[in-house]
Write an enzyme that holds these catalytic residues in place. Structure first.
Site, short mmCIF file in Angstrom:
data_model
loop_
_atom_site.label_atom_id
_atom_site.label_comp_id
_atom_site.label_asym_id
_atom_site.label_seq_id
_atom_site.Cartn_x
_atom_site.Cartn_y
_atom_site.Cartn_z
N LYS A 1 -9.37 9.58 -7.72
CA LYS A 1 -8.11 10.03 -8.31
C LYS A 1 -8.38 11.31 -9.09
O LYS A 1 -9.17 11.33 -10.04
CB LYS A 1 -7.53 8.96 -9.24
CG LYS A 1 -6.22 9.41 -9.88
CD LYS A 1 -5.55 8.34 -10.68
CE LYS A 1 -4.27 8.87 -11.31
NZ LYS A 1 -3.61 7.88 -12.16
N LYS B 1 -6.00 9.78 -4.15
CA LYS B 1 -4.76 10.24 -4.77
C LYS B 1 -5.01 11.54 -5.54
O LYS B 1 -6.01 11.61 -6.25
CB LYS B 1 -4.30 9.15 -5.73
CG LYS B 1 -3.10 9.50 -6.58
CD LYS B 1 -2.84 8.38 -7.54
CE LYS B 1 -1.64 8.74 -8.39
NZ LYS B 1 -1.37 7.73 -9.37
C1 PBG Z 1 -1.40 6.65 -14.31
C2 PBG Z 1 -0.69 7.03 -13.06
C3 PBG Z 1 -0.16 8.27 -12.73
C4 PBG Z 1 0.40 8.13 -11.48
C5 PBG Z 1 0.20 6.83 -11.06
N1 PBG Z 1 -0.48 6.16 -12.04
C6 PBG Z 1 -0.05 9.51 -13.55
C7 PBG Z 1 -1.27 10.19 -13.99
O1 PBG Z 1 -2.39 9.80 -13.66
O2 PBG Z 1 -1.12 11.17 -14.73
C8 PBG Z 1 1.07 9.24 -10.73
C9 PBG Z 1 1.94 8.84 -9.59
C10 PBG Z 1 2.78 9.94 -9.10
O3 PBG Z 1 2.68 11.10 -9.56
O4 PBG Z 1 3.62 9.67 -8.24
N2 PBG Z 1 -1.12 5.34 -14.67
#
Ligand code: PBG
Length: 330
Positions: A199, A251
């Site tokens: 991520k 992701k």
């Molecule tokens: C954090 C989380 C995020 C997303 C999913 N889980 C935001 C981040 O990491 O800043 C993003 C999902 C998206 O942008 O569609 N819990």
């Protein structure tokens, strides 16, 4: 003049032959719908940065989930949006059984049973007053190991509420192992872990901040990965597998298709990819301006994620794309 004997164009001549030779396709069962449930509202609220996506009440969540399941989507990933008044430095409403996310999970499990896979976002950022994915130490840094203790509480509460699968998205080291042992000790051996393995810190999460009413100032660069790095994701993969990940995820999707291909080539477990908020909003905005063909862009984006190696795709278009597939209008 010599003309070519080998003509790749032969296999592009009609829609039927193109369909016959397509290397990948998309099926409803491969799509997972991320959903937001918000406390303290009595009607669904449009998210202005993600036109077409809403923050649900528990009732509208139930209806939208039922529709998604009717179209055959593979799963639902639920995020909770608490009242600002319920946020604290620890994010403790995350493990309160009456917190909005746990109430939403309970409602979905009650309605849907095992008809789909109910997934829960296991992360503190929606619940903390400072908006970080974990708790802070005396210097304001995100404290990895203290955060893991809270993830364990949160994960068990989500499993108690009926989640089939947890999606720890906070990028704390050791989060998969800690959640696995917490679930096992609580008798939840059958609750599985969808690991956010690779991520990356990304500006493309921007629209999501509004979706969950995030309080974050600053960024997540001390825990999410740096966009410059590719092989680091294979290290994250090794660790998540060793800690017991059932599924691994990459992701964002579109800017990280190379990472997705690497992880898919190396992973012995199913691989997911998350087509995130910014990917959704860019296609939506460009098409609203008349600059691109929305539906074709959605199809191409989903195919590209499948082609790079994802078995499962989290996408805000899950229900709509499933409907196209079911009605033959893909
Ligand atoms: C954090 C989380 C995020 C997303 C999913 N889980 C935001 C981040 O990491 O800043 C993003 C999902 C998206 O942008 O569609 N819990």
């Amino acid at each position: 003049m010599t003309f070519p004997h080998v003509r790749p164009r032969r296999l592009r001549t009609t829609p039927a032959v193109r369909r016959l030779v397509a290397e990948v396709s998309v099926e409803p069962r491969q799509l997972v719908l991320p959903m937001f449930v918000r406390d303290g509202i009595d009607a669904p609220l449009e998210i202005s940065s993600m036109p077409g996506v809403v923050q649900h009440t528990v009732d509208s969540l139930r209806a939208a989930a039922e529709e998604a399941v009717r179209e055959g989507v593979g799963g639902l990933m639920l995020f909770g949006v608490p009242d600002d008044a319920d946020k604290d430095a620890e994010g403790s409403v995350a493990w309160n059984p009456d917190g909005v996310l746990n109430r939403g999970l309970r409602a979905l499990r009650e309605d849907l049973g095992d008809a789909t896979v109910i997934m829960a976002d296991t992360c503190l950022d929606e619940f903390t007053s400072h908006g970080h994915c974990g708790v802070l130490d005396a210097h304001g840094r995100v404290d990895n190991d203290a955060t893991l203790e809270r993830y364990a509480l949160m994960g068990v509460a989500q499993a108690d509420a009926g989640a089939h699968m947890l999606g720890p998205s906070g990028m704390m080291d050791g989060q998969i192992g800690v959640l696995r042992s917490a679930l096992d000790s609580a008798g939840h051996q059958d609750v599985s872990l969808l690991a956010y393995t690779a991520k990356y810190a990304s500006p493309f999460y921007g629209p999501f901040r509004e979706a969950v009413g995030s309080s974050l100032q600053g960024d997540r660069r001390t825990y999410q990965q740096d966009a410059a790095n590719r092989r680091e994701s294979l290290r994250e993969l090794e660790l998540d597998l060793a800690e017991g990940a059932d599924i691994v995820m990459v992701k964002p999707a579109m800017s990280y298709l190379d990472v997705l291909a690497d992880v898919a080539a190396a992973s012995p477990v199913p691989v997911a990819a998350y087509q995130i908020s910014g990917e959704y909003s860019m296609i939506t905005a460009a098409s609203q301006n008349g600059w691109i063909d929305r539906d074709a862009a959605i199809r191409e984006s989903l195919l590209s994620i499948r082609r790079a190696g994802a078995d499962i795709v989290l996408t805000y278009w899950a229900t709509e794309a499933a409907r196209w597939l079911n009605r033959g209008t893909w």
